[in-house]
Scaffold this active site. Structure first.
Site, PDB file in Angstrom:
ATOM      1  N   LYS A 138      16.437   8.395   9.413  1.00  0.00           N
ATOM      2  CA  LYS A 138      17.250   7.206   9.716  1.00  0.00           C
ATOM      3  C   LYS A 138      17.675   7.189  11.180  1.00  0.00           C
ATOM      4  CE  LYS A 138      19.062   7.749   5.046  1.00  0.00           C
ATOM      5  NZ  LYS A 138      19.172   9.194   4.846  1.00  0.00           N
ATOM      6  N   MET A 182       6.548   4.919  -3.125  1.00  0.00           N
ATOM      7  CA  MET A 182       7.629   5.869  -2.876  1.00  0.00           C
ATOM      8  C   MET A 182       7.998   6.597  -4.163  1.00  0.00           C
ATOM      9  SD  MET A 182      11.311   4.995  -1.212  1.00  0.00           S
ATOM     10  CE  MET A 182      12.436   6.337  -0.802  1.00  0.00           C
ATOM     11  N   PRO A 183       8.122   7.923  -4.118  1.00  0.00           N
ATOM     12  CA  PRO A 183       8.552   8.644  -5.328  1.00  0.00           C
ATOM     13  C   PRO A 183       9.913   8.149  -5.816  1.00  0.00           C
ATOM     14  CG  PRO A 183       7.641  10.174  -3.724  1.00  0.00           C
ATOM     15  CD  PRO A 183       7.768   8.834  -3.022  1.00  0.00           C
ATOM     16  N   TYR A 222      22.135  13.944  10.022  1.00  0.00           N
ATOM     17  CA  TYR A 222      22.329  15.099   9.122  1.00  0.00           C
ATOM     18  C   TYR A 222      21.910  16.404   9.816  1.00  0.00           C
ATOM     19  CZ  TYR A 222      21.827  11.581   5.290  1.00  0.00           C
ATOM     20  OH  TYR A 222      21.905  10.495   4.453  1.00  0.00           O
ATOM     21  N   GLY A 239       0.804  -1.226   0.000  1.00  0.00           N
ATOM     22  CA  GLY A 239       0.000   0.000   0.000  1.00  0.00           C
ATOM     23  C   GLY A 239       0.833   1.270   0.000  1.00  0.00           C
TER      24      GLY A 239
END
Ligand code: A2P
Length: 265
Positions: A75, A18-19, A50, A15
């Site tokens: 992450k 992801m681009p 980051y 479902g």
């Protein structure tokens, strides 16, 4: 349909789509995120390490977008790789993004098998609770994936690895595919290094009157590999998602497919 709007289904997270092109946010600021949002990027890849999660939120807000309007990835850093660590890190990430549900949460780097599994189990709990839509890994090799599978039936939805035309990781991409794992390429432009001067890419780019970066990204998209280029330069941010109006033919794909590994970056 524009390449900017193309998505790939995450087989192991039924479902969830992801681009295929996302914006990498390592070492970029909220102004770059805003340019990317305006340029049409549908996904933003961040990480706690980051320190750009809040830049994503504020950059989207600059363009009048809510964080839930875009596909957001973050992450788990190695120091948070424990049951309690995952909970704390996720709490902070969701606050930074200003969302209750994060689209995709990855283990940033594998550690030992025990630590990977403990982290993964905590991420499974977040998945079960609906706090993340999909979970996956980054920088895992086939042995890391096998070890994870010995302790869990939940297969990663994504494995994000460094991958570009001069570092193709063919065996690992095949391993991912065999497990239904979608490969995401980070540093798809070879960090802006010599890859972008590769004579083969230069030749293909000239045939289409596009840049080597656009050829590298189009090559990934046509292979069904998600790419997350990053840039702080507005013109290059827009260039990297302007992938319509040309397509690589079979011969051009094959020529790039056969490029050798570049030893030094
Ligand atoms: P800049 O921020 O000045 O654009 P990667 O995504 O492979 O890690 O590459 C990122 C690096 O490549 C950055 O240093 C970025 O620099 C540069 N870069 C990004 N897009 C392009 C492009 N279209 N052409 C040349 N260099 C690029």
């Amino acid at each position: 349909m524009s390449v900017a709007d193309l998505t790939i289904p995450l087989t192991n997270a039924p479902g969830v789509e992801m681009p295929l092109i996302g914006f990498g946010t390592w070492q970029v600021d909220h102004a770059a995120v805003a340019v990317a949002a305006a340029a049409g990027y549908r996904a933003f890849d961040s990480a706690t390490s980051y320190h750009t999660e809040r830049d994503v939120t504020s950059g989207l807000a600059d363009e009048g977008l809510a964080p839930t309007d875009r596909f957001l990835t973050t992450k788990i850093w190695r120091t948070d790789m424990s049951d309690g660590g995952v909970r704390r890190a996720f709490h902070l990430s969701s606050r930074n993004f200003g969302v209750d549900t994060v689209d995709l949460l990855l283990i940033h780097w594998p550690q030992n098998a025990k630590s990977n599994l403990e982290t993964w189990k905590a991420m499974e709990d977040l998945l079960d609770a609906g706090q993340v839509r999909a979970i996956g890994v980054s920088n895992f090799d086939a042995a890391d994936l096998d070890a994870l599978a010995t302790g869990s039936d939940v297969v990663p939805a994504v494995n994000q690895i460094e991958l570009h035309p001069r570092r193709q990781r063919k065996a690992l991409v095949a391993e991912n595919r065999q497990r239904g794992i979608v490969t995401t390429a980070y540093s798809p432009l070879g960090q802006g290094g010599p890859v972008l001067q590769d004579p083969e890419l230069v030749a293909v780019a000239a045939q289409h009157d596009v840049t080597c970066a656009q050829v590298a990204l189009r090559w990934l998209v046509q292979k069904g590999i998600v790419a997350i280029p990053r840039s702080s330069n507005p013109e290059r941010i827009r260039q990297n998602i302007a992938l319509d109006g040309f397509a690589l033919d079979d011969g051009q794909m094959a020529r790039i497919d056969s490029l050798p590994r570049q030893l030094a970056n």
